[in-house]
Enzyme design. Structure first.
Site, PDB file in Angstrom:
ATOM      1  N   ARG A 187      -4.877 -49.044  54.898  1.00  0.00           N
ATOM      2  CA  ARG A 187      -6.135 -49.760  54.710  1.00  0.00           C
ATOM      3  C   ARG A 187      -7.156 -48.737  54.226  1.00  0.00           C
ATOM      4  NH1 ARG A 187      -4.087 -51.359  59.809  1.00  0.00           N
ATOM      5  NH2 ARG A 187      -3.476 -53.575  59.899  1.00  0.00           N
ATOM      6  N   LYS A 212      -6.581 -50.240  62.572  1.00  0.00           N
ATOM      7  CA  LYS A 212      -7.143 -51.524  62.998  1.00  0.00           C
ATOM      8  C   LYS A 212      -6.660 -51.833  64.409  1.00  0.00           C
ATOM      9  CE  LYS A 212      -7.711 -56.274  61.403  1.00  0.00           C
ATOM     10  NZ  LYS A 212      -7.330 -57.265  60.364  1.00  0.00           N
ATOM     11  N   HIS A 276      -6.670 -52.480  49.135  1.00  0.00           N
ATOM     12  CA  HIS A 276      -5.733 -53.251  49.956  1.00  0.00           C
ATOM     13  C   HIS A 276      -4.567 -53.780  49.123  1.00  0.00           C
ATOM     14  CE1 HIS A 276      -5.712 -54.349  54.203  1.00  0.00           C
ATOM     15  NE2 HIS A 276      -5.012 -55.412  53.876  1.00  0.00           N
ATOM     16  N   ARG A 279      -1.765 -51.480  49.415  1.00  0.00           N
ATOM     17  CA  ARG A 279      -1.060 -51.690  50.690  1.00  0.00           C
ATOM     18  C   ARG A 279      -0.079 -52.854  50.565  1.00  0.00           C
ATOM     19  NH1 ARG A 279      -1.562 -51.299  56.428  1.00  0.00           N
ATOM     20  NH2 ARG A 279      -1.530 -53.296  57.529  1.00  0.00           N
ATOM     21  N   HIS A 302       1.320 -53.991  62.120  1.00  0.00           N
ATOM     22  CA  HIS A 302       1.124 -55.399  62.472  1.00  0.00           C
ATOM     23  C   HIS A 302       1.610 -55.665  63.896  1.00  0.00           C
ATOM     24  CE1 HIS A 302       1.284 -56.706  57.958  1.00  0.00           C
ATOM     25  NE2 HIS A 302       0.092 -56.281  58.327  1.00  0.00           N
ATOM     26  N   TYR A 311       5.042 -61.284  53.128  1.00  0.00           N
ATOM     27  CA  TYR A 311       5.466 -60.535  51.949  1.00  0.00           C
ATOM     28  C   TYR A 311       6.739 -61.104  51.343  1.00  0.00           C
ATOM     29  CZ  TYR A 311       1.834 -57.256  53.167  1.00  0.00           C
ATOM     30  OH  TYR A 311       0.603 -56.714  53.439  1.00  0.00           O
TER      31      TYR A 311
END
Length: 331
Positions: A187, A212, A276, A279, A302, A311
């Site tokens: 990120r 995050k 992003h 990413r 995640h 994805y």
């Protein structure tokens, strides 16, 4: 104090308006990320000051966000959304609002302010945080309605486009920054907060600290990236952060985004997307290369595998193996 001494015996200095303005300004400061207040914001503070009760509500919101250890981005976003509501209330105390009032306000954001579905979700999160976490009114506000978000396909760069992007970036620092972003699936805030010591060339790992959700993780260090980073280090000698601004300290997220946009223009790439998108491209290319999706989940940081599963929507692996029924017709 000097003005007060000069006017002593001649006039009385009324400092209350100045004190009120400074209190309002102090509460607004977390919303602008350390930047100077714009003339428009100053005008709003002067013409539409918050009532003392609502000003206290805003500072309580900000204090609770900090106590819970939320990110500065959350502090900024929630403060902005809550402040908009408070300005509209005037002398009405925010604690007097009911769930019906809040639902009418959310409808106004959509109909009059043109808020997108994502923006409304942010407003709901900010208001729920205040009423539930600060005021403890969870039962009343836990099920505020949210508009359904549109399902959007992720913006993915082809592998050839990533190569072109990097080859067209002549500035060594900029090329190293983009390579780091793509090769580790970072990120933008994780990218600019990387430190020199986070590059572990002995174990060939990159340490991402306080990503995050304040989670730490490690991802494999690319050998190609390591060669570029060594050349970059010799040329620029970063002290603490891997990528530092002209005045020291971490490179700004805005500057990092500008580097990508310029590189895309130079490479003739017209797909939309920010850092992003690199990413997203990293995750998609790993999946297409046969990497187990559970490893990709760990590399991206995640919590939920469902987040990583998206994805599969943009991966070419299954699509190319299926083909089109047009090719099977008996021509």
């Amino acid at each position: 104090m000097q003005i007060k001494d000069t006017l002593h015996g001649i006039a009385t200095l009324e400092a209350t308006p100045l004190k009120q303005y400074l209190e309002q300004r102090r509460a607004v400061q977390p919303m602008i990320n350390g930047e100077q207040l714009s003339k428009q914001r100053v005008q709003i503070i002067l013409e539409h000051p918050l009532s003392p009760e609502n000003l206290h509500a805003l500072t309580r919101l900000q204090a609770m966000i900090q106590l819970k250890g939320y990110s500065h981005n959350t502090l900024q976003s929630y403060s902005n959304e809550f402040h908009l509501l408070l300005r509209l209330l005037g002398r009405v105390y925010v604690s007097d609002l009911t769930k019906d009032h809040i639902q009418s306000y959310l409808l106004w954001l959509i109909q009059k302010k043109g808020y997108s579905e994502t923006h409304v979700h942010m407003a709901v999160n900010a208001l729920k945080f205040y009423f539930e976490q600060v005021e403890g009114r969870g039962r009343e506000f836990y099920d505020l309605p949210r508009p359904k978000k549109p399902s959007k396909l992720l913006q993915i760069l082809a592998e050839e486009e990533v190569v072109s992007l990097l080859m067209k970036t002549g500035n060594l620092k900029h090329r190293a920054l983009l390579m780091t972003s793509y090769s580790a699936g970072l990120r933008v805030r994780e990218l600019v907060n990387l430190k020199v010591l986070d590059i572990d060339s002995k174990r060939m790992m990159v340490h991402i600290r306080c990503g995050k959700g304040k989670k730490n993780r490690m991802v494999p260090l690319s050998r190609v990236l390591l060669q570029t980073l060594r050349a970059y280090f010799v040329a620029h000698r970063p002290k603490v952060y891997l990528f530092e601004g002209d005045r020291g300290g971490a490179y700004s997220t805005r500057s990092a985004q500008k580097v990508l946009h310029q590189a895309k223009r130079d490479a003739g790439i017209y797909k939309v997307g920010s850092i992003h998108s690199l990413r997203h491209s990293y995750a998609t290319h790993l999946l297409e290369g046969g990497t187990d999706i559970r490893y990709i989940q760990c590399f991206l940081g995640h919590n939920n595998l469902k987040t990583t599963m998206r994805y599969r929507q943009v991966s070419r692996v299954k699509v190319e193996s299926i083909g089109s029924p047009m090719d099977e017709l008996p021509w």
